[in-house]
Write an enzyme that holds these catalytic residues in place. Sequence first.
Site, PDB file in Angstrom:
ATOM      1  N   GLU A 547     -83.383  51.942  -3.427  1.00 17.21           N
ATOM      2  CA  GLU A 547     -83.839  51.107  -2.326  1.00 17.21           C
ATOM      3  C   GLU A 547     -84.462  51.981  -1.269  1.00 17.21           C
ATOM      4  O   GLU A 547     -83.871  52.973  -0.838  1.00 17.21           O
ATOM      5  CB  GLU A 547     -82.676  50.316  -1.719  1.00 17.21           C
ATOM      6  CG  GLU A 547     -82.082  49.288  -2.670  1.00 17.21           C
ATOM      7  CD  GLU A 547     -81.010  48.464  -2.002  1.00 17.21           C
ATOM      8  OE1 GLU A 547     -80.774  48.687  -0.800  1.00 17.21           O
ATOM      9  OE2 GLU A 547     -80.424  47.605  -2.677  1.00 17.21           O
ATOM     10  N   GLY A 551     -88.072  48.100   0.685  1.00 12.36           N
ATOM     11  CA  GLY A 551     -87.427  47.241  -0.294  1.00 12.36           C
ATOM     12  C   GLY A 551     -86.970  48.073  -1.472  1.00 12.36           C
ATOM     13  O   GLY A 551     -86.584  49.225  -1.322  1.00 12.36           O
ATOM     14  N   LYS A 584     -93.092  49.708  -6.092  1.00 14.94           N
ATOM     15  CA  LYS A 584     -92.408  49.507  -4.816  1.00 14.94           C
ATOM     16  C   LYS A 584     -92.630  48.069  -4.375  1.00 14.94           C
ATOM     17  O   LYS A 584     -93.764  47.583  -4.357  1.00 14.94           O
ATOM     18  CB  LYS A 584     -92.952  50.451  -3.743  1.00 14.94           C
ATOM     19  CG  LYS A 584     -92.574  51.902  -3.919  1.00 14.94           C
ATOM     20  CD  LYS A 584     -93.049  52.697  -2.704  1.00 14.94           C
ATOM     21  CE  LYS A 584     -92.652  54.156  -2.805  1.00 14.94           C
ATOM     22  NZ  LYS A 584     -93.065  54.930  -1.611  1.00 14.94           N
ATOM     23  N   ASP A 678     -90.998  65.559   3.535  1.00 11.79           N
ATOM     24  CA  ASP A 678     -89.826  65.513   2.658  1.00 11.79           C
ATOM     25  C   ASP A 678     -90.152  66.172   1.322  1.00 11.79           C
ATOM     26  O   ASP A 678     -89.885  65.617   0.260  1.00 11.79           O
ATOM     27  CB  ASP A 678     -89.375  64.069   2.456  1.00 11.79           C
ATOM     28  CG  ASP A 678     -87.976  63.986   1.831  1.00 11.79           C
ATOM     29  OD1 ASP A 678     -87.278  65.021   1.807  1.00 11.79           O
ATOM     30  OD2 ASP A 678     -87.597  62.912   1.361  1.00 11.79           O
TER      31      ASP A 678
END
Length: 823
Positions: A547, A551, A584, A678
Site C-alpha cells: 500500500e 492506494g 498503482k 529514496d
Amino acid sequence: VMKVPRTPRHVFLILLASSVRAQVNPEMCRYPLGMAGGQIQDEDISASSQWSDSTAARFDNGDGDGAWCPDIMSEPGALKEYLQVDLRSLHFITLVGTQGRHADGMGNEFAQRYRIKYSRDGSNWVGWHDRRGGQVIEGNSNAYDVVLKDLEPPIIARFVRFMPVTDHSMIVCMRVELYGCEWLDGLMSYNIPDGHQMIHRGLDVYFNDSVYDGAIGLGQLTDGTWGLDDFLHSHIYSMWPGYDYVGWNNKSFPKGYVEMIFEFDHVRNFTSMKVHCNNMFSRGVSMFRQASCFFRSGSEWEADPVTFRPTSDRASQIARFVTVPLGDRTASAIKCRFHFADLWMLFSEVAFQSGSAVYNTSLTPRDDPTHKVDDSNTRILIGCLVAIIAILMTIIVIILWRQVWQKMLEKASRRMLDDELTARLAVQTQAFASHHSSLSSDAGSTSNSTYERIFPLCADYQEPSRLIRKLPEFTQFTEHLGRIKAQCHQCYGAPHYAEADIISLQETSDSNTYSIAAVHMNLFAGTDSSMREFPRDKLTFKEKLGEGQFGEVHLCEAEGMLDFLEEDLSVERNDELPLLVAVKTLREDANKNARNDFLKEIRIMSRLRDPNIVRLLAVCVDTDPLCMITEYMENGDLNQFLCSFCPLLFSYSKLIGMAAQIASGMRYLSFLNFVHRDLATRNCLVGKNYTIKIADFGMSRNLYRGDYYRIQGRAVLPIRWMSWESILLGKFTMASDVWAFGVTLWEILTLCEEQPYSQLSDEQVIENTGEFFRDQGKQVYLPRPHRCPERVYNDLMLSCWRRNAKQRPSFQEIHAQLVESMA
C-alpha cells in the site's frame, strides 16, 4: 490681507516636495516592493499559464509549497512562458530575487536561468540586458535558497516579466521578489541625439548611450550612476573610456546646441531640473553655457521658454550637478536646448523635481482675502495624534518589560536544569562512544564524556529541524541559535531567506509511507500524447505488493500490452504470454489533493525515457479507481535478487555493472533536475541479463517496513540511506541522492546480507548523523565490504558521504568512475 495658517495638507505637500528633491541612489534604492510582504496584490500577479489557479509566486510563504509553475514544460530556448508583476506605478528597480519550490522537502523545482522583460506602459516591452549586452540571468541551484541578482543597469518600469530559460526540456517553478523604490521623476522616456566619439591621444573614447532601451526610451541619463571627474575612467569595472557619459561635439551642431525631449507619465508641476555635467576644460569639455526649456501640456509647445545661464567655473575641473530652475511650469513634456560652452559637452545624469499638477477653478482661501480659516479641526486632529502616540509608547514599554522578565525566568530555569542535563549527556555519550569503538577498529580515542558546544560556520548554517531539537546533545546549540544567525548576517550581509526544517509529510488515514521521488519531482500539465487508455479487462491480478500513499500497488499481467504499445520495450517478446506489470491504483475515497498528486505523477513519469528508469506504459483513468501501469521486471527488486542467490554467482564486475546502471539512471534524472529521495536496492528492479531499472515500489511493501523510521507518528524516513542534511535540515538535493547512492553501492557489494548500520538502533543512527554535522572525527562510516577494493571504497564510496555536499561527486562522475573500474 489675512495670513492663511498651514494645514496638515500644506505640511504634507512641503514634506513631499522636499523628499522628491533627493536624487535616486541605486545603493539605497533596494527596498522589497511587496511580493513577500503582500503590498503587491494577487490581482497584480499574472502569468502566461500556471499549473494551479493561483500563481502564489511569493517569497517565504511557510512550507515553500506555493510557486509559479508554467502549465507546460519549458523547452530549450523557448521564451513563451512568463510570470508578470504589475507595480501599479513606475518604479526604479535595482535588484531581483528568485527562489524555487521545495514544498517542505517534498519538491525540487527551480529556474536555473531566466530573462527579464519590462514595460512602462504595458504595450511596449523591452528585454533587459546587462552593460555588456548579456540577457540571461543566473538563477537558482536548489529549491531552498534565495538568489539575489543586481540589475546593472537598473530598470524603470511598471510591468516586469520573469521568463525561465532552460538548456534541456524540464519543469521550473519560481517565487520572485523585486527590489527598488518608486520612480518619483515620472519620466517615461527621453529623446536625445546619438553620442559622439572622441580621439584623445590615440585613445578611442565613446560617449554613446549604451543602455538606451528603445527608440523612445530611457538609458544612462536615468540609471542613477554619476560620471567621474575624469571621463576616461568609469564606475563600472573594465568598461571602455567615456562609458559613464553621453557626449557631443560642437562641430556637429551648426546651431550651437543639443536638443533633448523628455516625456512624463502625466501633467506635472516642475520646479527644477538637475543635470550632471563634466567640466574637464583642459580637454575641451565644459558645462553648458545656457539652457532653454519649452513646455507642453497638450499637443503644442508653449512659446515662452525658461532660460537659465549657469555660472561658468574655469577654476575647478570637478564634475557636478547643475540645477536649472523651471519656475513651477506645468507640462507633460519638456524640450530643453543645451548650448555649448566649449568643444565638448558631456552629461551623465538628468533628474527632475516635480509634483502632480492640480487643476481647480473654484475660489480658494488664498484667492479670497476676506476668508478666515477655522483651524479648530486641526487642533483636534493634532490632539488625537498625540494621544495615540502616547498609548502606543505605553504598550511598547509594557511589551519590552515582559520580554525582559521572560528572559530572566528562562535563564533561571536553565541554571536549575544544568546539572541534570550534564548527567544525561554524559551517560548517553559514553554509551554511544563504547558502541562506536566496538564497531570500528579504526576509531581513535574514546569520545569525551560530554558533548562540546556547536558553532557551525556561517557558510554552512541552516536552522536545525524539530527532529534534531529532540536530541539532548543539541540543547546547547539552540541556546546560541540567535547569536549564530546574527554572526552569519554580519558575515554575508544579505539574510538567508530559505532556512529549511525537517519535512512534515501529511499522510492519508490509512497510509504510513514516505512520499518519494516522482510525485514531487516537478509539475507540468497536459497528459503525454503517448499515454493511452488501456482496457481494464485485460489486467489480471497476481499479487498485492503493498500500500502506497495513493492506494494499493499490485503485480498484474497485462494481456496484449506489447501490441497495444506497438514499440520495443527492451523485453523479450513472447506473444503467448502476457506482460508482467505493476499497477498503482488510487483509492476511490481519496481527496482532491491526492487525486491531483496521482495525476501529477502520471504526467511526470510519462515523459521519462531512459533505459535505466522504470517506464510508465499506460493508464486507466476513464473511470475510478485511477490506475497507472508501469514496467515490472520478472526478477523483482535488486535487494531480494541479491539475497536469493548464491554469492558465487555474482562476480565483482557484475556487481559494479549493476551499480553503473543505477548511476546511469540517476545521471539522467540529475540532468532533468529530478531528486529521487529514496534511492536504495529495494527501489531498483532487475530484468534479464542483469538489467537494472530505478523505481519507487520499495516503500510500499511490508517487506521493507523496517527500513523506514517513523517520526512522531506522522512521517516515515529511510534514515539509514539519508544524508545528514536531509535528516537534520530536511534538505533533499542531487547531493543527498549521491549520499544514498553510496549506501546503495555498499548494499550491492555486501549482496544485501544486512541492513546498513545494522548494529545501530534508529536512534543511534540519528545520533551518528549529529556527529557528521559536528564533524569532529567521531562519526561512524559503513565499513568497507570485503568484495570492495580499497581504491573504490576510499575514492568513490567515502566521497559520496562527505560532509560538504558541494564536495560530493556528481552522478556523471560516479558513472564514469564505475565504468573505468570495470575495465
